[in-house]
Design an enzyme around this catalytic site. Structure first.
Site, mmCIF file in Angstrom:
data_model
loop_
_atom_site.group_PDB
_atom_site.id
_atom_site.type_symbol
_atom_site.label_atom_id
_atom_site.label_comp_id
_atom_site.label_asym_id
_atom_site.label_seq_id
_atom_site.Cartn_x
_atom_site.Cartn_y
_atom_site.Cartn_z
ATOM 1 C CG HIS A 248 -33.964 25.976 9.715
ATOM 2 N ND1 HIS A 248 -33.355 26.760 8.767
ATOM 3 C CD2 HIS A 248 -33.002 25.650 10.602
ATOM 4 C CE1 HIS A 248 -32.072 26.897 9.050
ATOM 5 N NE2 HIS A 248 -31.826 26.245 10.162
ATOM 6 C CD GLU B 31 -35.877 27.327 6.294
ATOM 7 O OE1 GLU B 31 -36.575 27.890 7.160
ATOM 8 O OE2 GLU B 31 -34.639 27.199 6.388
ATOM 9 C CB CYS C 73 -30.775 29.417 10.994
ATOM 10 S SG CYS C 73 -29.648 28.296 11.839
#
Lengths: 80, 223
Positions: free
Chosen positions: B196, B198, B86
């Site tokens: 993302h 994660e 990002c």
């Protein structure tokens, strides 16, 4: 001291959705016949020098290193 | 494998990234502040997401000129893996470590949703856990993820398989050119991606689709 103005604009061929949105908004305000709006940035600077050649060189370096993203943007420098 | 997470003012996904790396590698990453000029000996450096320097000037522009980026560049040149997610991706393109630029979303709106990604290149250090062409889910949350690169560079990137992820099944959230969601550098050790991963690594997230990126980069695919 030298005053300068740097103008950063999107390169031709790079889509500008913000410019398009502004164009649409102007149309809805009744401004007809407005085309090709491109949004850009203006930087006004003051430089502690009287050497106009050096000022221009420094400003060019500033544009290349930070003020413009030369992948998508052009810049122009005006000493005022 | 050891990892590091870079911290800059305005980045806010560092905690999520630290949690993901800790969970997947079994050891907490070291954190590196923006003014540091040396990075500890690690195998993977991650620049997380957020809004470094308030997105002033251009997203990632100021962060890309901080001292830590020179240190990251030197590590990358030595082959250390670098992942930018990002705002981390935006920082890497602003630093010139990845080709192209990330512009305002074509909708002009901030998008926060789940998209689908095609793993275009499953042979990178970051994607070996996936099958070529595999479709995974992944969250996105950004305002400036509209990837642009000039035609000549794009051709060279395609020839070298540098496009790693594309938005799949009509889920392109930002108008990105050719649905590009993530790209790798020429050497293959620096990956930038807008989504993302994660945030999709454990059951509580609703899935583990993002885990493979970290498992690949940290060399714990089998674990």
């Amino acid at each position: 001291m030298i005053k300068a103005r740097v103008t950063v604009t999107l390169k031709n061929g790079v889509l500008d959705p913000q410019g398009k949105a502004i164009e649409g908004a102007l149309g809805s305000l009744g401004f007809e016949g407005v085309h090709q709006i491109r949004q850009g940035k203006v930087f006004d600077l003051e430089l502690d020098t009287s050497d106009r050649v050096k000022a221009e060189e420094d400003l060019k370096a500033m544009c290349e290193k930070l003020l413009a993203n030369t992948v998508i943007e052009n810049y122009s420098i005006a000493l005022l | 494998m050891k990892s590091a997470v870079v911290q800059l003012p305005g980045l806010n996904r560092d905690r999520d990234m630290i949690a993901a790396l800790t969970r997947i590698s079994g050891q907490a990453p070291v954190t590196v502040w923006q003014t540091e000029t040396e990075i500890p000996d690690v195998d993977l450096i991650v620049i997380p997401g957020g809004f470094s320097y308030g997105d002033y000037l251009r997203c990632g522009a100021i962060a890309a000129r901080m001292p830590v980026m020179q240190a990251i560049r030197e590590k990358a040149e030595k082959g250390v893996k670098v992942l930018g997610v990002c705002n981390g991706f935006q920082i890497l393109v602003e630093a010139g470590m990845l080709p192209g630029a990330l512009m305002r979303n074509s909708s002009l709106k901030f998008v926060c949703k789940q998209v689908k990604l095609e793993v275009v290149n499953a042979e990178t250090d970051f994607t070996r856990a996936y099958a070529p062409g595999q479709i995974i889910r992944c969250p996105v949350a950004h305002h400036d993820g509209n990837y642009f690169v000039e035609a000549e560079t794009l051709k060279a990137m395609n020839d070298r398989n540098q496009v790693v992820f594309r938005y799949a099944e009509g889920t392109n959230p930002n108008g990105s050119m050719l649905d590009i969601a993530g790209v790798v550098n020429e050497a293959g050790n620096v990956l930038g991606m807008m989504p993302h991963p994660e945030n999709l690594i454990e059951a509580a997230h609703g899935g583990t689709d993002g885990r493979g990126i970290f498992a690949s980069a940290l060399d714990v695919i089998a674990a």
